[in-house]
Scaffold this motif. Sequence first.
Motif, mmCIF file in Angstrom:
data_model
loop_
_atom_site.group_PDB
_atom_site.id
_atom_site.type_symbol
_atom_site.label_atom_id
_atom_site.label_comp_id
_atom_site.label_asym_id
_atom_site.label_seq_id
_atom_site.Cartn_x
_atom_site.Cartn_y
_atom_site.Cartn_z
ATOM 1 N N GLN A 3 -1.530 -4.465 -6.825
ATOM 2 C CA GLN A 3 -2.781 -3.776 -6.560
ATOM 3 C C GLN A 3 -3.109 -3.863 -5.079
ATOM 4 O OE1 GLN A 3 -4.390 -2.047 -8.990
ATOM 5 N NE2 GLN A 3 -2.665 -2.643 -10.281
ATOM 6 N N ALA A 4 -3.880 -2.893 -4.586
ATOM 7 C CA ALA A 4 -4.258 -2.872 -3.170
ATOM 8 C C ALA A 4 -4.969 -4.156 -2.815
ATOM 9 C CB ALA A 4 -5.161 -1.673 -2.895
ATOM 10 N N SER A 25 7.664 1.292 7.944
ATOM 11 C CA SER A 25 7.867 2.360 6.956
ATOM 12 C C SER A 25 8.451 1.825 5.661
ATOM 13 C CB SER A 25 8.796 3.438 7.524
ATOM 14 O OG SER A 25 10.152 2.996 7.566
ATOM 15 N N ARG A 26 9.013 0.618 5.700
ATOM 16 C CA ARG A 26 9.648 0.018 4.519
ATOM 17 C C ARG A 26 8.718 -0.902 3.732
ATOM 18 N NH1 ARG A 26 14.057 1.976 2.500
ATOM 19 N NH2 ARG A 26 14.908 -0.099 1.978
ATOM 20 N N PRO A 28 6.246 -1.947 1.088
ATOM 21 C CA PRO A 28 5.917 -1.309 -0.192
ATOM 22 C C PRO A 28 4.449 -0.899 -0.291
ATOM 23 C CG PRO A 28 7.199 -3.317 -0.518
ATOM 24 C CD PRO A 28 6.776 -3.308 0.919
ATOM 25 N N GLU A 29 4.202 0.070 -1.103
ATOM 26 C CA GLU A 29 2.837 0.517 -1.351
ATOM 27 C C GLU A 29 2.023 -0.626 -1.954
ATOM 28 O OE1 GLU A 29 0.454 4.052 -3.800
ATOM 29 O OE2 GLU A 29 2.654 3.945 -3.824
ATOM 30 N N GLY A 30 0.794 -0.782 -1.481
ATOM 31 C CA GLY A 30 -0.057 -1.855 -1.984
ATOM 32 C C GLY A 30 0.013 -3.124 -1.168
ATOM 33 N N ARG A 32 -0.429 -4.731 2.630
ATOM 34 C CA ARG A 32 -1.015 -4.426 3.931
ATOM 35 C C ARG A 32 -0.248 -5.143 5.031
ATOM 36 N NH1 ARG A 32 -6.854 -6.152 6.462
ATOM 37 N NH2 ARG A 32 -6.090 -8.202 5.748
ATOM 38 N N SER A 33 0.111 -4.407 6.066
ATOM 39 C CA SER A 33 0.860 -4.979 7.189
ATOM 40 C C SER A 33 -0.096 -5.533 8.238
ATOM 41 C CB SER A 33 1.747 -3.914 7.841
ATOM 42 O OG SER A 33 2.668 -3.387 6.919
#
Length: 231
Positions: A3-4, A25-26, A28-30, A32-33
């Motif tokens: 989850q976010a 760019s790599r 994963p979704e969810g 945060r960098s």
Amino acid sequence: MIQAATVDVVFPCLDEASALPWVLSRVPEGFRSIVVDNGSTDGSPDIAAAHGALVVREARRGFGAAAHAGLEAATAQIVAFCDADSSMDPADLPRVVDPVLAGEADLVLGRRISTSRGAWPLHARIANLELARRLRALTGLPVHDLGPMRAFRRTEALSLGLEDRRSGYPLELFLRAWSAGWRITEVETGYSPRVGRSKVTGTARGTIQAVTDMTRLLREVRETISKETTP
């Protein structure tokens, strides 16, 4: 499913402009960098921000200084660390994070597996093998690599009181976690040749400094254990 705002990924960064676009760019979704800039002169902070990362600036030089600044800036329940030089693929992060999310481990280490010849300089590989041998002897844990990709819970890590701000930071995290009774495990992660010049173990000088810092920490831990077990 992640989850976010559940996972923050800390990328200590010093002049990684060439690698950052691919690295970020790599992610994963969810996840945060958080890119912690440690004095870059190549525009790394602007590139990181343009790719959606939270940029934190840490003036005090040292891997540990940058890593801990990222840990303090994180707000997610779980924090992961990853190098920003493209030697490790952030797409592997769920493999490292999942055991923590599932409550199966408190600290997960990414054991580096070379994906091509030249990914891991010989002097750094030898130093890592010796460090792993010492850690197994000290802790009894089947650890093989104190790699740069790892994951843990933020509040628990902050409670460890980490003090090292140089290359000994990963070792101090491991040792304090072990001393605190954390469940520690490894998972395999790919390791490729980095982009650009290494600042730590990619050079003989950096490896010597890392070995010096880590040897000091190991000695201090042994002395503490000896005092605690002496009647």
